[in-house]
Design an enzyme around this catalytic site. Structure first.
Site, mmCIF file in Angstrom:
data_model
loop_
_atom_site.group_PDB
_atom_site.id
_atom_site.type_symbol
_atom_site.label_atom_id
_atom_site.label_comp_id
_atom_site.label_asym_id
_atom_site.label_seq_id
_atom_site.Cartn_x
_atom_site.Cartn_y
_atom_site.Cartn_z
ATOM 1 C CE1 TYR A 112 -3.842 2.074 0.194
ATOM 2 C CE2 TYR A 112 -3.290 2.554 2.482
ATOM 3 C CZ TYR A 112 -4.067 2.787 1.349
ATOM 4 O OH TYR A 112 -5.061 3.719 1.398
ATOM 5 C CE LYS A 167 -22.229 -19.853 -16.616
ATOM 6 N NZ LYS A 167 -22.132 -20.774 -17.721
ATOM 7 C CD GLU A 209 -23.432 -17.261 -18.314
ATOM 8 O OE1 GLU A 209 -22.293 -17.308 -18.781
ATOM 9 O OE2 GLU A 209 -24.306 -18.103 -18.583
ATOM 10 C CG ASP A 210 -27.589 -17.169 -17.574
ATOM 11 O OD1 ASP A 210 -27.231 -17.797 -18.586
ATOM 12 O OD2 ASP A 210 -27.635 -17.697 -16.450
ATOM 13 C CG LEU A 268 -34.539 -21.188 -33.807
ATOM 14 C CD1 LEU A 268 -35.358 -20.874 -35.054
ATOM 15 C CD2 LEU A 268 -33.198 -21.805 -34.191
ATOM 16 N N GLY A 269 -33.289 -19.038 -29.494
ATOM 17 C CA GLY A 269 -32.889 -17.870 -28.709
ATOM 18 C C GLY A 269 -31.381 -17.720 -28.755
ATOM 19 C CB ALA A 270 -28.990 -16.457 -26.213
ATOM 20 C CB ALA A 271 -28.347 -21.521 -26.317
ATOM 21 C CG ASN A 347 -28.329 -26.469 -17.876
ATOM 22 O OD1 ASN A 347 -28.318 -27.672 -17.733
ATOM 23 N ND2 ASN A 347 -27.406 -25.815 -18.557
ATOM 24 C CG ASN A 373 -22.026 -22.417 -21.043
ATOM 25 O OD1 ASN A 373 -21.858 -22.665 -19.856
ATOM 26 N ND2 ASN A 373 -23.016 -21.642 -21.473
HETATM 27 N N1 LIG Z 1 -26.098 -26.583 -21.697
HETATM 28 C C1 LIG Z 1 -25.608 -25.371 -21.816
HETATM 29 O O1 LIG Z 1 -24.393 -25.147 -21.801
HETATM 30 C C2 LIG Z 1 -26.519 -24.220 -21.994
HETATM 31 C C3 LIG Z 1 -27.857 -24.360 -21.868
HETATM 32 N N2 LIG Z 1 -28.683 -23.295 -22.058
HETATM 33 C C4 LIG Z 1 -30.082 -23.486 -21.795
HETATM 34 O O2 LIG Z 1 -30.864 -23.189 -22.922
HETATM 35 C C5 LIG Z 1 -32.105 -22.639 -22.520
HETATM 36 C C6 LIG Z 1 -32.360 -21.374 -23.319
HETATM 37 O O3 LIG Z 1 -31.365 -20.416 -23.022
HETATM 38 P P1 LIG Z 1 -31.202 -19.129 -23.942
HETATM 39 O O4 LIG Z 1 -31.036 -19.508 -25.355
HETATM 40 O O5 LIG Z 1 -30.184 -18.291 -23.287
HETATM 41 O O6 LIG Z 1 -32.640 -18.460 -23.738
HETATM 42 P P2 LIG Z 1 -33.498 -17.565 -24.719
HETATM 43 O O7 LIG Z 1 -34.605 -17.031 -23.920
HETATM 44 O O8 LIG Z 1 -32.619 -16.621 -25.460
HETATM 45 O O9 LIG Z 1 -34.065 -18.612 -25.810
HETATM 46 C C7 LIG Z 1 -35.082 -19.547 -25.587
HETATM 47 C C8 LIG Z 1 -35.793 -19.747 -26.918
HETATM 48 O O10 LIG Z 1 -36.596 -20.906 -26.829
HETATM 49 C C9 LIG Z 1 -37.812 -20.622 -27.513
HETATM 50 N N3 LIG Z 1 -38.883 -21.533 -27.104
HETATM 51 C C10 LIG Z 1 -39.627 -21.481 -25.967
HETATM 52 N N4 LIG Z 1 -40.549 -22.472 -26.007
HETATM 53 C C11 LIG Z 1 -40.383 -23.139 -27.170
HETATM 54 C C12 LIG Z 1 -41.028 -24.252 -27.780
HETATM 55 N N5 LIG Z 1 -42.092 -24.832 -27.203
HETATM 56 N N6 LIG Z 1 -40.587 -24.672 -28.985
HETATM 57 C C13 LIG Z 1 -39.544 -24.087 -29.589
HETATM 58 N N7 LIG Z 1 -38.893 -23.006 -29.052
HETATM 59 C C14 LIG Z 1 -39.303 -22.557 -27.862
HETATM 60 C C15 LIG Z 1 -38.096 -19.173 -27.165
HETATM 61 O O11 LIG Z 1 -39.036 -18.595 -28.057
HETATM 62 C C16 LIG Z 1 -36.710 -18.570 -27.266
HETATM 63 O O12 LIG Z 1 -36.459 -18.114 -28.585
HETATM 64 C C17 LIG Z 1 -32.015 -22.419 -21.005
HETATM 65 O O13 LIG Z 1 -32.701 -23.451 -20.350
HETATM 66 C C18 LIG Z 1 -30.545 -22.539 -20.702
HETATM 67 O O14 LIG Z 1 -30.295 -23.105 -19.441
HETATM 68 C C19 LIG Z 1 -28.210 -22.068 -22.415
HETATM 69 C C20 LIG Z 1 -26.878 -21.873 -22.546
HETATM 70 C C21 LIG Z 1 -25.931 -22.922 -22.266
HETATM 71 C C1 LIG Z 2 -24.950 -23.367 -18.718
HETATM 72 C C2 LIG Z 2 -25.555 -22.065 -18.957
HETATM 73 O O1 LIG Z 2 -24.877 -21.084 -19.182
HETATM 74 C C3 LIG Z 2 -26.994 -21.957 -18.931
HETATM 75 O O2 LIG Z 2 -27.686 -22.950 -18.784
HETATM 76 O O3 LIG Z 2 -27.489 -20.823 -19.070
HETATM 77 MG MG LIG Z 3 -25.958 -19.268 -19.113
#
Ligand SMILES: NC(=O)C1=CN([C@@H]2O[C@H](COP(=O)(O)OP(=O)(O)OC[C@H]3O[C@@H](n4cnc5c(N)ncnc54)[C@H](O)[C@@H]3O)[C@@H](O)[C@H]2O)C=CC1
Ligand SMILES: CC(=O)C(=O)O
Ligand SMILES: [Mg+2]
Length: 442
Positions: A112, A167, A209-210, A268-271, A347, A373
Site C-alpha cells: 500500500y 461461473k 451471461e444469461d 432459436l434464442g441466444a443458445a 438447464n 458451456n
Molecule cells: N447446456 C448449456 O451449456 C446451456 C444451456 N442453455 C439453456 O438453454 C435454454 C435457453 O437459453 P437461452 O437460449 O439463453 O434463452 P433464450 O430465452 O434466449 O431462448 C429460448 C428460446 O426458446 C424458444 N422456445 C420457448 N418455447 C419453445 C417451444 N415450445 N418450442 C420451440 N422453441 C421454444 C423461445 O421462443 C426462445 O427463442 C435455457 O434453459 C438454458 O439453461 C443455455 C446456454 C448454455
Molecule cells: C450453462 C448455462 O450457461 C446456462 O444454462 O445458461
Molecule cells: Mg448461461
C-alpha cells in the site's frame, strides 16, 4: 422421467449389521431417487450413521422415500434431511483474496502507501504496464441483466447471482481467472453497452451471461465492435462450441461426415441461434430450426438456416436434434426415432432426459449437465488472455471445439468437465489461433 430436480442429504441411522445399507439404497432407487455420495459419519457398535446424497424429481418423491426407509423398521431410520446445496451457498461462493501477505510494516509499505504510488506513476507513464502490474489482465467481468437465468427466465440479476458466482468459481478453478459478477438493473441495449464500456478498463475481458434474446445479440455485437478486449456471450458461443464438439463426436461414431448431417434446433434464442450459426459456418449444409417466435425464426432465415413449423417436424426430419428452449419435458419420447442423436440442453431441466431418449431409441443422448458451456468459456478466455487477444473470433471458437473433440474418450460425446488438462488444451488451441491472427494483422 425428466429432470432430477432437488438434491438433499439424508442422515440415515441403521443397526451396524451387513445388508442394511443395501436395503436403504434399494428403497431410494425403487422410488426414482438418484444416489450420489454416501459418507459414513459414524460406525458404532450398535448403530451406523450415513449421509446419503439423493437427487429426486420433487418434494413428494422425497417424502415417499423417507417414509419407505422408515417403514423398513428394525432400527432403520432417516433422522434428518439437510439441504447441502443451500448450505453451500451461505455467505456466497466467492471472495476476493490478496496474493500478498501482510505481516510487517515493510509489507504494508510495499503493498500500500507509500510504495504503491511509484507503481501508479509507472502505469501513468506507460499505461500498457497495467496488464503487468495489476490484476486487470487476468480478470473477467461476468455481466448479466438477469433476463435469461438458465431456463428459469427473467428472474432478475440478484436472483441470478448464484449462477454468476458459480461461473466465477469455474473461471478460478479451471482457468486461474478472476471472475467478477456485474449485475445490471437495465436491459436497454444502449444503457448496457454504455455501462459495460465505462467499466471495461478494469477488466481483461467481458463474459456476457444469461442475457436473454433478442437484446443479447445487439449488446454483444456492439461491445465486440467498440471494445478492444475479448467479449463473448457465453450462452451463445460457449454453448455453440461445446455443442459443435458433441455433434462432431456423434457424427464420428455414426460414420457420418458432419457436413452431411441433418441437424434440427428446437428453440432459436441466444443458445439456439448461435448453435445453428456455428454448425452452418462449420459446413453443415442442412440445419433446420423451430421457435414459436416469428422474429427468432426470421433471424435463422437471415443466416441461411431452414425453418420447420413444429417440434414434430424437427423430430421427424432430423438425425441430430438439439433443444435449448428452457422448457422442461418439451420433447415427448414418442417423437424420438431409432438411432437419433438428442441433445436436450436446457438447464436446470432438459426437454427430455437422456435416459428417456435412449429408452425411446436414440443412439446417443445428453442433457445440459453434460453438454455444457463449462467446457468452453474457461479455456477460451484463458487462451484469449494469454495471447493478449483483442477479440474472440470464429477460428478461435472452432479451435476450442476441435480441442474438445481431441480430448473426448471413445464412446463419449464430450470430455469430463473437471479434467483440468482439458481446459489447458482448449486454452492452448485458442491461444495458438489468437497469436496467429495477431501476427497476421500486425
Ligand atoms: N447446456 C448449456 O451449456 C446451456 C444451456 N442453455 C439453456 O438453454 C435454454 C435457453 O437459453 P437461452 O437460449 O439463453 O434463452 P433464450 O430465452 O434466449 O431462448 C429460448 C428460446 O426458446 C424458444 N422456445 C420457448 N418455447 C419453445 C417451444 N415450445 N418450442 C420451440 N422453441 C421454444 C423461445 O421462443 C426462445 O427463442 C435455457 O434453459 C438454458 O439453461 C443455455 C446456454 C448454455
Ligand atoms: C450453462 C448455462 O450457461 C446456462 O444454462 O445458461
Ligand atoms: Mg448461461
Amino acid at each position: 422421467m425428466v429432470g432430477q430436480n432437488i438434491m438433499r442429504n439424508l442422515i440415515v441411522h441403521t443397526p451396524s449389521k451387513p445388508g442394511n445399507l443395501g436395503k436403504v439404497t434399494t428403497v431410494i432407487g425403487a422410488h426414482g431417487g438418484d444416489i450420489g455420495d454416501i459418507k459414513t459419519l459414524k460406525v458404532g457398535t450398535l448403530t451406523t450413521i450415513r449421509d446419503i446424497t439423493c437427487t429426486v424429481e420433487d418434494a413428494t418423491v422425497l417424502d415417499t422415500i423417507v417414509k419407505s426407509i422408515n417403514a423398513l423398521g428394525n432400527g432403520i431410520e432417516v433422522r434428518a434431511i439437510s439441504d447441502d446445496v443451500l448450505k453451500a451457498h451461505e455467505g456466497g461462493k466467492i471472495h476476493m483474496t490478496s496474493r500478498m501477505d501482510l505481516h510487517s510494516i515493510e509489507d504494508l509499505r510495499r503493498v500500500y502507501t507509500p510504495g504503491v504510488a511509484s507503481v501508479c506513476e509507472e502505469i501513468q507513464r506507460s499505461p500498457e504496464k497495467a496488464s503487468y502490474y495489476t490484476s486487470i489482465g487476468n480478470t473477467v467481468a461476468i455481466v448479466t441483466d438477469g433476463t435469461a437465468i438458465l431456463g428459469l427466465g427473467n428472474i432478475g440479476p440478484v436472483a441470478g447471482m448464484p449462477v454468476m458466482e458459480g461461473k466465477a468459481v469455474l473461471f478460478d478453478q479451471l482457468a486461474g481467472i478472476s471472475g467478477v459478477p456485474i449485475l445490471l438493473d437495465t436491459s436497454d441495449p444502449d444503457e448496457v453497452v454504455e455501462t459495460v464500456k465505462h467499466i471495461s478498463q478494469g477488466y481483461g475481458g467481458i463474459l456476457l451471461e444469461d442475457i436473454g434474446s433478442p437484446h443479447c445479440f445487439e449488446i454483444e455485437e456492439r461491445l465486440k465492435e467498440d471494445l478492444s478486449i475479448p467479449v463473448m456471450h457465453d450462452d451463445q458461443h460457449g454453448t455453440a462450441v461445446v455443442t459443435l464438439a458433441a455433434t462432431l463426436s456423434a457424427c464420428r461414431y455414426a460414420g457420418v461426415d458432419i457436413k452431411d448431417a441433418v441437424v434440427g434446433q428446437i428453440g432459436l434464442g441466444a443458445a439456439g441461434l448461435a448453435i445453428c450459426r456455428m454448425l452452418m459456418a462449420y459446413g453443415v449444409s442442412e440445419v433446420y430450426g423451430t421457435d414459436p417466435q416469428e422474429s427468432a425464426v426470421m433471424r435463422l432465415r437471415q443466416y441461411g438456416g431452414n425453418v420447420l413449423n413444429s417440434i414434430e417436424e424437427v423430430m421427424a426430419h432430423c438425425d441430430i436434434v438439439i433443444a435449448t428452449t428452457g422448457v422442461k419435458g418439451l420433447i415427448d419420447p414418442s417423437l424420438v426415432r431409432e438411432g437419433q442423436i438428442i441433445l436436450a440442453l436446457s438447464n436446470p431441466y432438459p426437454e427430455i432426459s437422456p435416459e428417456d431418449a435412449i429408452a425411446a431409441g436414440a443412439a446417443y443422448a445428453a442433457d445440459g449437465r453434460l453438454v455444457n458451456n463449462i467446457l468452453g468459456f474457461p479455456g477460451i478466455f484463458r487462451g484469449a488472455l494469454n495471447a493478449n487477444a483483442k477479440d474472440i473470433t470464429y477460428p478461435m471458437l472452432v479451435a476450442a471445439a476441435e480441442a474438445l473433440v481431441e480430448c473426448t474418450r471413445h464412446g463419449d460425446l464430450v470430455p469430463p468437465p473437471l479434467d483440468h488438462n482439458v481446459h489447458k488444451i482448449v486454452a492452448k488451441a485458442v491461444e495458438r489461433i489468437a497469436l496467429k491472427e495477431i501476427v497476421h494483422e500486425g
